[in-house]
Design a protein around this motif. Structure first.
Motif, PDB file in Angstrom:
ATOM      1  N   GLN A 117      -5.683   1.326   0.215  1.00 57.02           N
ATOM      2  CA  GLN A 117      -6.401   1.034   1.502  1.00 57.02           C
ATOM      3  C   GLN A 117      -5.439   1.658   2.760  1.00 57.02           C
ATOM      4  O   GLN A 117      -4.209   1.394   2.597  1.00 57.02           O
ATOM      5  CB  GLN A 117      -6.337  -0.476   1.513  1.00 57.02           C
ATOM      6  CG  GLN A 117      -7.362  -1.330   0.480  1.00 57.02           C
ATOM      7  CD  GLN A 117      -7.098  -2.826   0.745  1.00 57.02           C
ATOM      8  OE1 GLN A 117      -6.331  -3.331   1.484  1.00 57.02           O
ATOM      9  NE2 GLN A 117      -7.641  -3.606  -0.295  1.00 57.02           N
ATOM     10  N   ARG A 118      -6.110   1.797   3.555  1.00 55.07           N
ATOM     11  CA  ARG A 118      -5.596   2.235   4.658  1.00 55.07           C
ATOM     12  C   ARG A 118      -5.376   1.198   5.764  1.00 55.07           C
ATOM     13  O   ARG A 118      -5.899   0.124   5.447  1.00 55.07           O
ATOM     14  CB  ARG A 118      -6.500   3.375   5.742  1.00 55.07           C
ATOM     15  CG  ARG A 118      -6.463   4.847   4.972  1.00 55.07           C
ATOM     16  CD  ARG A 118      -7.256   5.690   5.818  1.00 55.07           C
ATOM     17  NE  ARG A 118      -7.156   7.011   5.297  1.00 55.07           N
ATOM     18  CZ  ARG A 118      -7.921   7.988   5.737  1.00 55.07           C
ATOM     19  NH1 ARG A 118      -8.829   7.868   6.781  1.00 55.07           N
ATOM     20  NH2 ARG A 118      -7.847   9.194   5.516  1.00 55.07           N
TER      21      ARG A 118
ATOM     22  N   ALA B 177     -11.681   5.890   5.275  1.00 56.53           N
ATOM     23  CA  ALA B 177     -10.943   5.121   4.052  1.00 56.53           C
ATOM     24  C   ALA B 177     -11.855   5.171   2.729  1.00 56.53           C
ATOM     25  O   ALA B 177     -11.192   5.611   1.803  1.00 56.53           O
ATOM     26  CB  ALA B 177     -10.690   3.774   4.489  1.00 56.53           C
ATOM     27  N   LEU B 178     -13.001   5.201   2.814  1.00 58.97           N
ATOM     28  CA  LEU B 178     -13.810   4.957   1.508  1.00 58.97           C
ATOM     29  C   LEU B 178     -14.093   6.134   0.866  1.00 58.97           C
ATOM     30  O   LEU B 178     -13.583   6.314  -0.442  1.00 58.97           O
ATOM     31  CB  LEU B 178     -15.140   4.452   1.773  1.00 58.97           C
ATOM     32  CG  LEU B 178     -16.103   4.658   0.792  1.00 58.97           C
ATOM     33  CD1 LEU B 178     -15.687   3.568  -0.396  1.00 58.97           C
ATOM     34  CD2 LEU B 178     -17.760   4.267   1.122  1.00 58.97           C
TER      35      LEU B 178
ATOM     36  N   ARG C 240      -7.106   1.125  -5.880  1.00 59.83           N
ATOM     37  CA  ARG C 240      -6.300  -0.031  -5.028  1.00 59.83           C
ATOM     38  C   ARG C 240      -5.960   0.565  -3.658  1.00 59.83           C
ATOM     39  O   ARG C 240      -5.566  -0.118  -2.935  1.00 59.83           O
ATOM     40  CB  ARG C 240      -5.467  -0.711  -5.879  1.00 59.83           C
ATOM     41  CG  ARG C 240      -5.838  -1.206  -7.102  1.00 59.83           C
ATOM     42  CD  ARG C 240      -4.882  -2.373  -7.853  1.00 59.83           C
ATOM     43  NE  ARG C 240      -4.569  -3.208  -7.217  1.00 59.83           N
ATOM     44  CZ  ARG C 240      -5.496  -4.399  -7.022  1.00 59.83           C
ATOM     45  NH1 ARG C 240      -6.314  -4.474  -7.853  1.00 59.83           N
ATOM     46  NH2 ARG C 240      -4.984  -5.593  -6.305  1.00 59.83           N
TER      47      ARG C 240
ATOM     48  N   GLN D 231       0.687  -1.212  -0.035  1.00 56.00           N
ATOM     49  CA  GLN D 231       0.005  -0.038  -0.016  1.00 56.00           C
ATOM     50  C   GLN D 231       0.765   1.256  -0.049  1.00 56.00           C
ATOM     51  O   GLN D 231       0.485   2.176  -0.651  1.00 56.00           O
ATOM     52  CB  GLN D 231      -0.896  -0.045   1.180  1.00 56.00           C
ATOM     53  CG  GLN D 231      -2.250  -0.858   0.840  1.00 56.00           C
ATOM     54  CD  GLN D 231      -3.105  -0.282   0.076  1.00 56.00           C
ATOM     55  OE1 GLN D 231      -3.483   0.828  -0.218  1.00 56.00           O
ATOM     56  NE2 GLN D 231      -3.556  -1.274  -0.955  1.00 56.00           N
TER      57      GLN D 231
ATOM     58  N   ARG E 276     -10.401   7.144  -0.729  1.00 58.06           N
ATOM     59  CA  ARG E 276     -10.171   6.718  -1.788  1.00 58.06           C
ATOM     60  C   ARG E 276     -10.996   7.379  -3.173  1.00 58.06           C
ATOM     61  O   ARG E 276     -10.656   7.419  -4.169  1.00 58.06           O
ATOM     62  CB  ARG E 276     -10.602   5.269  -1.890  1.00 58.06           C
ATOM     63  CG  ARG E 276     -10.139   4.249  -3.114  1.00 58.06           C
ATOM     64  CD  ARG E 276     -10.136   2.876  -2.991  1.00 58.06           C
ATOM     65  NE  ARG E 276     -11.492   2.377  -2.665  1.00 58.06           N
ATOM     66  CZ  ARG E 276     -11.695   1.934  -1.263  1.00 58.06           C
ATOM     67  NH1 ARG E 276     -10.899   1.726  -0.398  1.00 58.06           N
ATOM     68  NH2 ARG E 276     -12.872   1.650  -1.042  1.00 58.06           N
TER      69      ARG E 276
ATOM     70  N   TYR F  24      -1.974   8.135   4.478  1.00 61.44           N
ATOM     71  CA  TYR F  24      -2.024   6.539   4.263  1.00 61.44           C
ATOM     72  C   TYR F  24      -0.673   6.196   5.160  1.00 61.44           C
ATOM     73  O   TYR F  24      -0.948   5.019   5.908  1.00 61.44           O
ATOM     74  CB  TYR F  24      -2.002   6.253   2.775  1.00 61.44           C
ATOM     75  CG  TYR F  24      -3.321   6.124   2.276  1.00 61.44           C
ATOM     76  CD1 TYR F  24      -4.195   5.097   2.379  1.00 61.44           C
ATOM     77  CD2 TYR F  24      -3.777   7.180   1.726  1.00 61.44           C
ATOM     78  CE1 TYR F  24      -5.266   4.890   1.731  1.00 61.44           C
ATOM     79  CE2 TYR F  24      -5.056   7.330   1.020  1.00 61.44           C
ATOM     80  CZ  TYR F  24      -6.121   6.115   1.179  1.00 61.44           C
ATOM     81  OH  TYR F  24      -7.133   6.269   0.460  1.00 61.44           O
TER      82      TYR F  24
ATOM     83  N   ARG G 270      -0.192   2.964   8.871  1.00 66.10           N
ATOM     84  CA  ARG G 270       0.466   2.068   8.781  1.00 66.10           C
ATOM     85  C   ARG G 270       1.529   1.906   9.399  1.00 66.10           C
ATOM     86  O   ARG G 270       2.451   0.830   9.313  1.00 66.10           O
ATOM     87  CB  ARG G 270       0.747   1.561   7.253  1.00 66.10           C
ATOM     88  CG  ARG G 270      -0.737   1.649   6.465  1.00 66.10           C
ATOM     89  CD  ARG G 270      -0.601   1.193   5.084  1.00 66.10           C
ATOM     90  NE  ARG G 270      -0.244   0.068   4.866  1.00 66.10           N
ATOM     91  CZ  ARG G 270      -1.453  -1.147   4.704  1.00 66.10           C
ATOM     92  NH1 ARG G 270      -2.611  -0.544   4.860  1.00 66.10           N
ATOM     93  NH2 ARG G 270      -1.206  -2.344   4.511  1.00 66.10           N
TER      94      ARG G 270
END
Length: 431
Positions: A417-418, A303-304, A415, A241, A307, A353, A357
């Motif tokens: 994603q968090r 997250a949605l 594509r 990611q 993106r 992002y 992570r």
């Protein structure tokens, strides 16, 4: 003790103006050669290709120095390190007035890149120590207002300063570099005196408020790093990611710096315009970029949404550059305004992002890594634009390369994603 929402507003009010002011000066000093391009070609014999190489070399040394700079800032604190960055870049930017030819141009641009390295990723990392994930896109977007304001103010200011040609035996572009470079040294000492390194050092927060905020942020970072399996800097290279963010950011930076360095020259083809008129027209797309930075990042609260906005904004950049390439003065300017509107709506979202992570030193290095690799787009974009201009005789030909690369970036955003964003409440309570 005040509520987290009130504390958040206080932090925005107390630290963001300083950071925005620093980035305004940084970006003016980084991109003012766009206004000087045509005059330096005449006065020094620097070709469009050589100009593109010199403009891009800044990003080569900047990128290679990013990770070491951010790791040093993690150890010594933002206040001292940002001050050091600003003093060295201010002096070197003013020294651009003494360029004699291609090689001195290349060397000073490379030194300027080393000097300024770490400011952007350093501030983005600094903001992760003050804001929760849900507020970071908004904070990043406000910081990136500095780019928009720099171009809104810097292009007309550069146009005015270019009219000083002959004053004191200097060219107008020499006065521009001197007058725009030295104020950074003054602001550096203001930051040294007033910017706290972390919440617990801030005089505008109570001890309880600062400790509660740091505990919430730490728990959130640890949850995200644990969910993504990242605890060390080397894990960044294995996180697909984060590598995806790097690739998207690379295509984004191609577009940003192609426009930053070549828009004045493109506008110069629209008719018989003086330097002040070119500067004023150059500022128009950046007004739209400021609007985008203010309006869209604050909507990226999960997250949605992040993106969806990332995909929409990257698609907008593609559409804008396509219009810029095929349209005349009116449609072309509309296209550049559309592209600019999306520039800093996207960038602050991308930098949320890594913070979902990674944590600690890995987060500081990871943010710098994203910016390091992405900024090679800042080298390649100006180079391709200059090369294509010399090869075809058209200042617009290089825009098609940008369109293709940004279209790839738009596909990749689907594509994203968090990591985990909801820390265990017990972890917060334990701090």
């Amino acid at each position: 003790m005040r509520s987290p929402e009130v504390v958040n507003k206080v932090i925005f009010r107390r630290i963001m103006p300083l950071l925005i002011a620093a980035y305004i000066m940084a970006f003016i000093d980084r991109t003012n050669i766009g206004m000087a391009k045509d005059r330096m070609e005449i006065d020094l014999g620097i070709s469009a290709t050589a100009y593109g190489v010199g403009a891009g070399l800044f990003f080569l040394t900047y990128a290679l120095s990013e990770i070491p700079s951010n790791l040093i800032m993690h150890k010594v604190g933002a206040r001292f390190w940002i001050m050091r960055i600003m003093i060295t870049w201010g002096i070197l930017s003013a020294c651009m007035a003494f360029v004699q030819g291609e090689w001195s141009f290349y060397i000073l641009r490379m030194l300027l890149g080393i000097a300024e390295a770490g400011l952007f990723p350093g501030v983005i990392y600094f903001l992760t120590q003050w804001f929760m994930v849900k507020d970071r896109a908004k904070a990043n977007g406000m910081f990136l207002l500095g780019v928009s304001i720099a171009n809104i103010v810097g292009a007309p200011l550069g146009g005015v300063l270019l009219t000083l040609d002959g004053l004191g035996g200097l060219h107008g572009w020499q006065w521009m570099f001197i007058i725009e470079g030295l104020p950074a040294c003054v602001l550096a000492f203001v930051i040294w005196k007033t910017l706290p390194n972390r919440p617990t050092e801030a005089t505008f927060l109570s001890r309880a408020e600062a400790e509660a905020l740091e505990a919430r942020i730490l728990a959130e970072e640890q949850a995200g790093a644990a969910a993504a399996g990242n605890s060390k800097l080397r894990h960044v290279l294995k996180d697909k990611q984060i590598l995806l963010v790097v690739a998207i950011y690379f295509t984004h930076q191609l577009a940003v710096y192609a426009l930053s360095f070549f828009l004045p020259s493109i506008i110069g083809t629209y008719g018989t315009l003086n330097t002040i008129q070119v500067g004023l027209l150059t500022s128009i797309p950046w007004i739209f970029s400021a609007a985008g930075a203010l309006l869209l990042p604050r909507l990226a609260t999960n997250a949605l949404r992040s993106r969806l906005i990332a995909t929409a904004t990257m698609t907008g950049i593609v559409a804008g550059f396509t219009l810029g390439a095929v349209g005349g003065p009116v449609l072309g300017m509309i296209g550049f305004c559309l592209a600019a509107f999306n520039f800093f709506a996207l960038q602050p979202i991308l930098f949320t992002y890594p913070a979902t992570r990674l944590s600690g030193a890995a987060l500081a290095g990871g943010i710098a890594f994203v910016n390091t690799v992405g900024l090679f787009g800042g080298f390649l974009g100006p180079y391709i634009m200059g090369y294509m201009e010399d090869a075809t005789g058209s200042k617009l030909s290089g825009l098609w390369f940008i369109v293709v690369m940004c279209a790839i970036g738009a596909v990749l955003t689907r594509r994203l994603q968090r990591g985990a964003e909801t820390p265990d409440a017990s972890k917060i309570a334990s701090h």
